[in-house]
Design an enzyme around this catalytic site. Sequence first.
Site, PDB file in Angstrom:
ATOM      1  N   GLY A  84     -13.842  -0.129  75.762  1.00  0.00           N
ATOM      2  CA  GLY A  84     -13.017   0.328  76.879  1.00  0.00           C
ATOM      3  C   GLY A  84     -13.763   0.144  78.185  1.00  0.00           C
ATOM      4  N   GLN A  99     -15.989   0.583  86.920  1.00  0.00           N
ATOM      5  CA  GLN A  99     -17.246   0.139  86.303  1.00  0.00           C
ATOM      6  C   GLN A  99     -17.625  -1.284  86.717  1.00  0.00           C
ATOM      7  OE1 GLN A  99     -15.967   1.716  82.212  1.00  0.00           O
ATOM      8  NE2 GLN A  99     -18.183   1.908  82.155  1.00  0.00           N
ATOM      9  N   CYS A 106     -21.245   4.665  76.743  1.00  0.00           N
ATOM     10  CA  CYS A 106     -20.591   4.153  77.950  1.00  0.00           C
ATOM     11  C   CYS A 106     -21.348   2.926  78.437  1.00  0.00           C
ATOM     12  CB  CYS A 106     -20.599   5.238  79.039  1.00  0.00           C
ATOM     13  SG  CYS A 106     -19.800   4.741  80.562  1.00  0.00           S
ATOM     14  N   LEU A 107     -20.611   1.876  78.792  1.00  0.00           N
ATOM     15  CA  LEU A 107     -21.270   0.652  79.269  1.00  0.00           C
ATOM     16  C   LEU A 107     -22.047   0.904  80.560  1.00  0.00           C
ATOM     17  CD1 LEU A 107     -18.487  -2.010  78.530  1.00  0.00           C
ATOM     18  CD2 LEU A 107     -20.569  -1.537  77.217  1.00  0.00           C
ATOM     19  N   HIS A 122     -11.936   9.390  77.917  1.00  0.00           N
ATOM     20  CA  HIS A 122     -13.208   8.951  78.513  1.00  0.00           C
ATOM     21  C   HIS A 122     -12.946   8.023  79.704  1.00  0.00           C
ATOM     22  CE1 HIS A 122     -17.468   7.199  77.928  1.00  0.00           C
ATOM     23  NE2 HIS A 122     -16.901   6.382  78.793  1.00  0.00           N
ATOM     24  N   GLU A 123     -12.002   7.090  79.526  1.00  0.00           N
ATOM     25  CA  GLU A 123     -11.739   6.110  80.597  1.00  0.00           C
ATOM     26  C   GLU A 123     -10.990   6.749  81.774  1.00  0.00           C
ATOM     27  OE1 GLU A 123     -13.390   3.490  80.455  1.00  0.00           O
ATOM     28  OE2 GLU A 123     -13.860   3.475  78.315  1.00  0.00           O
ATOM     29  N   HIS A 147     -13.341   8.309  84.039  1.00  0.00           N
ATOM     30  CA  HIS A 147     -13.968   7.364  84.980  1.00  0.00           C
ATOM     31  C   HIS A 147     -13.149   7.236  86.274  1.00  0.00           C
ATOM     32  CE1 HIS A 147     -17.475   5.578  83.093  1.00  0.00           C
ATOM     33  NE2 HIS A 147     -16.818   5.320  81.977  1.00  0.00           N
TER      34      HIS A 147
HETATM   35 NI    NI Z   1     -17.593   4.847  80.090  1.00  0.00          NI
END
Ligand code: NI
Length: 175
Positions: A46, A51, A96-97, A138-139, A142
């Site tokens: 995701g 990001q 998380c990336l 989670h997204e 963000h």
């Molecule tokens: Ni993340």
Amino acid sequence: MALREIIILPDKRLREISKPVAEVTSEIRKLADDMFESMYDAPGIGLAAIQIAEPVRLITMDLVRKEGNGASEPRAFINPEVIGSSAELNIYEEGCLSIPEYYAEVERPKTVRIRYTDLDGNVKEEDADGLFATCIQHEIDHLNGVLFVDHISKLKKAMVVRKFEKAAKRGIKYV
Ligand code: NI
């Protein structure tokens, strides 16, 4: 499509509140394409637009694709919102990336009902369960400048934040 750099902790842009998408234009579809490419390259399941430093309410996701299995289920969510959530909670180990190589257990509602717009401009409602429920929450976090480490203990969060601040000072980049 273009591969875009994924920004990482402690980049302050991760704390920005992303703006709603007013209309699904070709620019938005192109941004989604870039996000899919960057997400698959990472690899991740995701990604929120912020990001890659684009503060707009757009999320890409693929919970099916695994290296070598040939399956793929790319999904994009525009202006997604949680409109209902279960009282029952669930714990998943999240990553998380933007916080590479760090994982921690996070407790969230087990199921959520979401409303979003798809890439064709259709408004949809859907129930999310399991990994999908965790990932979409989670997204969406963000988009509101919230990171999964905000949901763990203060001590654990302080440790991971300090680690990334130190690495940033030394000019180390996790790629
Ligand atoms: Ni993340």
